[in-house]
Write an enzyme that holds these catalytic residues in place. Structure first.
Site, short mmCIF file in Angstrom:
data_model
loop_
_atom_site.label_atom_id
_atom_site.label_comp_id
_atom_site.label_asym_id
_atom_site.label_seq_id
_atom_site.Cartn_x
_atom_site.Cartn_y
_atom_site.Cartn_z
N ASP A 1 -44.97 32.98 -4.80
CA ASP A 1 -45.09 33.73 -6.04
C ASP A 1 -45.46 35.16 -5.68
O ASP A 1 -45.93 35.44 -4.56
CB ASP A 1 -46.19 33.09 -6.91
CG ASP A 1 -46.12 33.55 -8.36
OD1 ASP A 1 -45.25 34.39 -8.66
OD2 ASP A 1 -46.91 33.06 -9.17
N ASP B 1 -50.88 29.98 -6.69
CA ASP B 1 -52.30 29.98 -7.07
C ASP B 1 -52.51 29.66 -8.54
O ASP B 1 -53.64 29.60 -9.01
CB ASP B 1 -52.95 31.34 -6.74
CG ASP B 1 -52.32 32.49 -7.53
OD1 ASP B 1 -51.29 32.27 -8.20
OD2 ASP B 1 -52.85 33.61 -7.46
#
Length: 779
Positions: free
Chosen positions: A307, A540
């Site tokens: 990401d 995350d």
């Protein structure tokens, strides 16, 4: 799914919670959440798994038969086996303690309301009827009932298998083990510990991801084959030798030597130790390894998906500009955004950045609220007398964006900004009417200091990077280019991709994927895997969970959500992305070195199996005694393998572990068998004794094994050169000073020298001739 339909729940005031007295009463009654089950095996289990093995049982059985013969010095192999077992137990306990210590640091705490105050406690301190404060990214640790919420969405896929988000309202049940995707709620704990849904379904087993390990699979294949042949071959050899010689003691010793030779127990030990040492080494770099085989998996990774936020960037978002439309004002935008974020009270990074930029709550009364979710990519609320306001990604708020607005959004996105829009509706949020644009906000993120060097390293190591993000693809592409990720100008907007699109084709062509939903992230991981890649995923946020679970190897930041840290194979405790370099290196070191030394262990196994078959039919005693194998095993395999296993070796993993191992082990084993047959024939011709021929066999077998050791130990460093020189010197001196103990005849004999000197000279060229022939044959 209902979980409390048979429980009479006396609801607690959500804004007061339990008093300290009520908490103490519940603790005394035992109504307390049980501690989390450790990820590692217990010390008792480690002892049992290392001692109660098939090979140890065979060793003990062989030892009993040798004791019967009275030849106690031949029990030396048992001491080596015990040392191996003890070392395995020691290293695994050491790794366990390191993992457990780090696990305690990463165990998530839970927020509760007690006596009207918000407290953060350990999950094990939660008691029944506690009021839990659950927010996006939290994993629910106890069954509960929703007492107060502005609307939350829950991922129950770990429990039900259904991937769609489930919306919860007042009075709904929430199951332990599920994740909060969006929103915020006060939930009363109704079932904790062993009574919770998560315990009753044994979720630990359900959510545990099977980590594929070619290394362990290959070694297990070897052990499985040996399991079926060692005992039958041993019995056949024993009765064959006994029927020919009639000497039960000699038959026992010969059979014991054959069976001991077939057991590559040091290989199993070395693999376990190498992985355990890898875990300890990574702990020094503040990396928590949850499963040891994951070290190997990451070393084989050739595609790394990540990401943008939290990996390429550090996640420190801040609002840089407020851009109202001509008919709007800065004040209207600031008040509306403040009203939304305070009404929803989301704790995602974007909401926190907006709250920091606009801290004053205007106090607008909201009666309809929709929290942010990764699927929707917007949030909003309807305020009494003020209409509805929506904030989110412009492409999702406006299905048909005005070309002028689209051009403006694209211009800022190309500069690396995250662009949010504020829109207004006169009616309810879901009335189907198109909203009106109020203005835009520009949000910036900071590039991680270590990002460029980390991505450059992965490129040099043949690992390709793919960026999969929920943000605007142009924004992500711009940030990726700043981080110098190769081909990051090739991007695609996944919000415009049809459901029936071939994801494999997308995965082949694009590097940056923007506006990706959690399900699309998972589908992209599957597409890479279908193309034959080994995929690692970092994340995350709760929107990364599906992709993390699907990947071959998953990595989470410690500061990420409970959801990501609970499903990840690795947790970067310092949130430093460059720690990935240490993980990759450690994995490659372990695999390359195990591959390097495994052939040394299998030489003895292969030639012992072949010799057992031959000497079942040949009218001659087995060519070794058990004690004669000890110096060969320890000096040419055992000692050097432990030094080679910790040597730096960061070459790329090529795969085909078993095939590579056999390229060295099989030629060496064939050379040993050839020399033993020649020695046996020549020994009969010039009437050498069994002690003399077995001594020559030990000498030649040692020479072949040292030749193989020199081959696999390349490239040499000074320490390895010294080590091999000392081991060879010890092997030679053994014949002069310890020959009697090891049942070796004096080598200074003319008849013996006539055989072993020319054969010793031929060892190096003969081994490499067989090896070159086999390599060509395999190709």
């Amino acid at each position: 799914m209902k979980i409390n339909n048979e429980i009479n729940v006396e609801k607690v005031d959500p804004h007061v919670g339990l008093t300290q007295k009520e908490v103490s009463e519940r603790v005394l009654e035992g109504r307390k959440n049980n501690p989390l089950k450790p990820m590692t095996r217990s010390i008792k289990r480690i002892f049992a798994d290392n001692t109660l093995t098939l090979f140890n049982l065979i060793n003990v059985t062989i030892a009993c038969f040798i004791i019967y013969t009275g030849s106690y010095k031949n029990l030396l192999f048992l001491g080596v086996a015990l040392c191996n077992t003890a070392m395995g137990i020691f290293q695994e306990i050491r790794a366990k303690r390191q993992i457990d210590k780090l696990t305690i640091l990463t165990q998530s705490k839970i927020k509760v309301i007690r006596s009207g105050n918000e407290e953060q406690i350990e999950q094990s301190d939660l008691v029944q009827d506690d009021v839990m404060l659950l927010e996006a990214g939290d994993q629910v640790c106890a069954d509960g009932i929703v007492l107060d919420t502005a609307g939350i969405e829950v991922d129950e896929s770990q429990l039900t298998g259904e991937a769609d988000a489930v919306r919860k309202v007042l009075g709904d049940d929430i199951m332990s083990g599920s994740f909060i995707i969006s929103g915020r709620a006060l939930v009363q704990a109704t079932a904790i510990g062993e009574e919770s849904f998560i315990s009753k379904l044994s979720l630990e087993a359900k959510q545990e991801k099977t980590v594929y390990s070619e290394l362990l699979r290959s070694i297990k294949t070897i052990i499985k084959i040996l399991t079926f042949i060692i005992i039958p071959l041993g019995l056949i050899l024993f009765f064959s030798q006994l029927s020919k010689s009639g000497d039960i003691n000699a038959s026992i010793l010969g059979t014991a030597a054959a069976m001991i030779g077939m057991i590559p127990e040091g290989l199993v030990l070395l693999t376990s130790i190498a992985l355990a040492v890898g875990v300890v080494n990574l702990a020094k770099h503040r990396v928590l390894v949850k499963t040891m085989p994951a070290i190997e998996t990451l070393a084989r990774v050739d595609v790394l998906c990540l990401d943008k936020t939290g990996t390429i960037t550090n996640g420190n978002l801040h609002v840089t500009d407020v851009l109202p439309e001509s008919y709007s004002t800065d004040l209207e935008m600031e008040e509306a955004v403040s009203a939304i974020i305070y009404a929803l009270n989301d704790n995602n990074a974007t909401s926190l950045a907006l709250k920091k930029a606009f801290p004053n709550n205007p106090g607008w009364e909201a009666h309809t609220k929709i929290p942010f979710s990764s699927e929707r990519k917007w949030s909003g609320a309807t305020f009494s007398g003020r209409g509805s306001y929506i904030i989110g990604a412009p492409e999702f708020v406006f299905k048909d964006m005005h070309p002028k607005h689209a051009e403006r959004v694209n211009a800022f996105s190309e500069k690396g900004y995250r662009v949010l829009c504020l829109a207004k509706k006169e009616g309810e949020l879901n009335d189907g009417k198109a909203p009106k644009l109020v203005g835009h906000f520009l949000i910036a993120d900071e590039l991680r200091a270590e990002a460029k060097d980390t991505f450059r390293y992965f490129k040099d190591q043949g690992v390709s990077i793919r960026v999969i993000s929920g943000d605007n693809p142009m924004t992500v592409s711009n940030v990726a280019m700043q981080a110098e990720i190769e081909n990051s100008d090739r991007y695609v907007d996944m919000s415009r991709i049809a459901e029936n699109t071939d994801f494999k084709e997308l995965a082949d062509h694009y590097v940056v994927f923007g506006r990706v939903t959690p399900h699309q992230k998972k589908a992209l991981i599957q597409a890479f895997q279908q193309a034959g890649h080994t995929v690692a995923m970092t994340g995350d946020g709760v929107n990364d969970v599906l992709a993390l679970k699907e990947s071959n190897c998953s990595i989470a930041m410690a500061e990420g959500s409970d959801a990501t840290t609970s499903v990840a194979d690795f947790v970067l405790l310092d949130n430093q992305f460059d720690s990935m370099i240490h993980v990759l290196k450690e994995g490659r070191r372990v695999i390359n070195n195990i591959e390097r030394v495994a052939s040394l262990y299998l030489i003895k196994t292969i030639y012992s199996v072949i010799l057992t078959i031959i000497f079942t039919f040949v009218n001659s005693p087995y060519p070794f005694q058990p004690i004669q194998l000890s110096p060969i095993s320890s000096l040419t395999v055992g000692i050097p393998s432990f030094f080679l296993a910790i040597k730096p070796n960061y070459k790329r993993i090529q795969g085909e572990f078993l095939k590579k191992v056999l390229h060295n082990a099989f030629p060496a084993a064939l050379a040993v068998v050839s020399y033993i047959i020649v020695t046996m024939l020549l020994g009969q011709l010039i009437h050498l004794t069994f002690a003399q021929t077995s001594t020559i066999n030990v000498l030649l077998t040692g020479a072949v094994c040292f030749t193989t050791l020199i081959t696999v130990a390349k490239p040499f460093d000074f320490k390895i050169k010294v080590l091999i020189t000392l081991l060879m010197a010890a092997f030679v001196l053994l014949f002069s000073f310890a020959g009697q103990f090891f049942s070796l005849a004096p080598v200074w004999n003319v008849n013996m020298a006539m055989i072993y000197i020319p054969l010793l000279i031929s060892v190096y060229p003969y081994f490499h001739f067989i090896r070159a022939f086999m390599l060509r044959f395999f190709k």
